[in-house]
Design a protein around this motif. Structure first.
Motif, PDB file in Angstrom:
ATOM      1  N   GLY A 156      32.940  36.922  52.398  1.00 25.19           N
ATOM      2  CA  GLY A 156      33.800  36.150  53.286  1.00 25.19           C
ATOM      3  C   GLY A 156      35.272  36.504  53.178  1.00 25.19           C
ATOM      4  N   HIS A 157      35.634  37.217  52.136  1.00 28.00           N
ATOM      5  CA  HIS A 157      37.037  37.636  52.007  1.00 28.00           C
ATOM      6  C   HIS A 157      37.316  38.794  52.939  1.00 28.00           C
ATOM      7  N   THR A 158      38.419  38.673  53.687  1.00 33.01           N
ATOM      8  CA  THR A 158      38.740  39.723  54.653  1.00 33.01           C
ATOM      9  C   THR A 158      39.713  40.753  54.094  1.00 33.01           C
ATOM     10  N   ALA A 159      40.460  40.373  53.084  1.00 29.45           N
ATOM     11  CA  ALA A 159      41.447  41.295  52.512  1.00 29.45           C
ATOM     12  C   ALA A 159      40.921  41.874  51.204  1.00 29.45           C
ATOM     13  N   LEU A 160      41.169  43.166  50.997  1.00 26.45           N
ATOM     14  CA  LEU A 160      40.755  43.840  49.773  1.00 26.45           C
ATOM     15  C   LEU A 160      41.900  44.718  49.297  1.00 26.45           C
ATOM     16  N   TYR A 161      42.192  44.630  48.017  1.00 25.16           N
ATOM     17  CA  TYR A 161      43.329  45.333  47.430  1.00 25.16           C
ATOM     18  C   TYR A 161      42.854  46.208  46.264  1.00 25.16           C
ATOM     19  N   TRP A 162      43.531  47.322  46.081  1.00 29.96           N
ATOM     20  CA  TRP A 162      43.363  48.145  44.881  1.00 29.96           C
ATOM     21  C   TRP A 162      44.699  48.201  44.137  1.00 29.96           C
ATOM     22  N   TYR A 163      44.620  48.015  42.808  1.00 30.80           N
ATOM     23  CA  TYR A 163      45.772  48.138  41.935  1.00 30.80           C
ATOM     24  C   TYR A 163      45.390  49.060  40.785  1.00 30.80           C
ATOM     25  N   ARG A 164      46.405  49.586  40.123  1.00 33.18           N
ATOM     26  CA  ARG A 164      46.174  50.425  38.955  1.00 33.18           C
ATOM     27  C   ARG A 164      46.986  49.865  37.793  1.00 33.18           C
ATOM     28  N   GLN A 165      46.375  49.838  36.615  1.00 28.99           N
ATOM     29  CA  GLN A 165      47.042  49.341  35.416  1.00 28.99           C
ATOM     30  C   GLN A 165      47.038  50.447  34.376  1.00 28.99           C
ATOM     31  N   SER A 166      48.213  50.920  34.034  1.00 23.34           N
ATOM     32  CA  SER A 166      48.319  51.993  33.042  1.00 23.34           C
ATOM     33  C   SER A 166      49.429  51.681  32.068  1.00 23.34           C
ATOM     34  N   ARG A 187      49.256  33.641  52.004  1.00 24.55           N
ATOM     35  CA  ARG A 187      49.352  32.657  50.914  1.00 24.55           C
ATOM     36  C   ARG A 187      48.116  32.668  50.019  1.00 24.55           C
ATOM     37  N   GLU A 188      47.088  33.336  50.469  1.00 26.31           N
ATOM     38  CA  GLU A 188      45.809  33.228  49.787  1.00 26.31           C
ATOM     39  C   GLU A 188      45.810  33.905  48.422  1.00 26.31           C
ATOM     40  N   THR A 189      45.091  33.315  47.502  1.00 29.81           N
ATOM     41  CA  THR A 189      44.973  33.847  46.149  1.00 29.81           C
ATOM     42  C   THR A 189      44.148  35.119  46.147  1.00 29.81           C
ATOM     43  N   GLN A 190      44.612  36.104  45.419  1.00 36.00           N
ATOM     44  CA  GLN A 190      43.833  37.316  45.214  1.00 36.00           C
ATOM     45  C   GLN A 190      42.977  37.138  43.959  1.00 36.00           C
ATOM     46  N   TYR A 191      41.695  37.364  44.098  1.00 35.55           N
ATOM     47  CA  TYR A 191      40.750  37.266  42.990  1.00 35.55           C
ATOM     48  C   TYR A 191      40.421  38.683  42.520  1.00 35.55           C
TER      49      TYR A 191
END
Lengths: 115, 114
Positions: free
Chosen positions: B28-38, B100-104
């Protein structure tokens, strides 16, 4: 462009003591602000967020933060630390454009809780 | 309910090889994000998808990085000709429609390039 500065890469408190983790932001437009917590080998979990409603925001696990526009700050506090609070904490800012917002994170503060 | 899942959890590859990292967002989530942690760069945004709109690729560090999202759900991040500096934890997040939506966040894929 927006940015976040977290003062103190490591903070150590005694169990039962006040927790204060500092976050200052820079943004040319009204921002949204977030605090996330990361436990070892896990993803990020949202503690609380400010999205232009009440300036004092209460989150999970007894944490709260106050948005102070005049100080460009969003410090995270908890009245009494618990051993389970030991983790890394990230402050993040977003400038919502359209219908989604990418987060800009601070460098993180590792919280140690001692007996 | 089920959270964001990522696979594999760990990936070791040799310099020059291509790798694919997968993300299954919350239903149901329409937004998808990729992040990198280094260690060197901290947490940094890479790319996001929102519904049927063109993705925001402004955070991709080089043209060796690409991502796609099929059917508005699963996403794959591809790194071609991997370099040692690509070693990091790659985090995926999803959210409902709206800024405003929380990113999980998912648990991440730990990539090590030898």
């Amino acid at each position: 462009a927006q940015s976040v500065t977290q003062l103190g890469s490591h903070v150590s408190v005694s169990e039962g003591a006040l927790v204060l983790l500092r976050c200052n932001y820079s943004s040319s437009v009204p921002p949204y602000l977030f605090w996330y917590v990361q436990y070892p080998n896990q993803g990020l979990q949202l503690l609380l967020k400010y999205t232009s409603a009440a300036t004092l925001v209460k989150g999970i696990n007894g944490f709260e933060a106050e948005f102070k526009k005049s100080e460009t700050s969003f410090h995270l506090t908890k009245p009494s630390a618990h051993m389970s609070d030991a983790a890394e904490y990230f402050c993040a800012v977003s400038v919502p454009t359209g219908t989604a917002s990418k987060l800009t994170f601070g460098t993180g503060t590792r919280l140690q809780v001692t007996l | 309910g089920a959270g964001v899942s990522q696979s594999p959890s760990n990936k070791v590859t040799e310099k020059g090889k291509d790798v694919e990292l997968r993300c299954d967002p919350i239903s149901g989530h329409t937004a998808l994000y990729w992040y990198r942690q280094s260690l060197g760069q901290g947490l940094e945004f890479l790319i996001y998808f929102q519904g049927n709109s063109a993705p925001d690729k402004s955070g991709l560090p080089s043209d060796r990085f690409s991502a796609e999202r099929t059917g508005g759900s699963v996403s794959t991040l591809t790194i071609q000709r991997t370099q040692q500096e690509d070693s990091a934890v790659y985090l995926c997040a999803s959210s409902f429609w709206g800024a405003r939506e929380t990113q999980y966040f998912g648990p991440g894929t730990r990539l090590l390039v030898l």
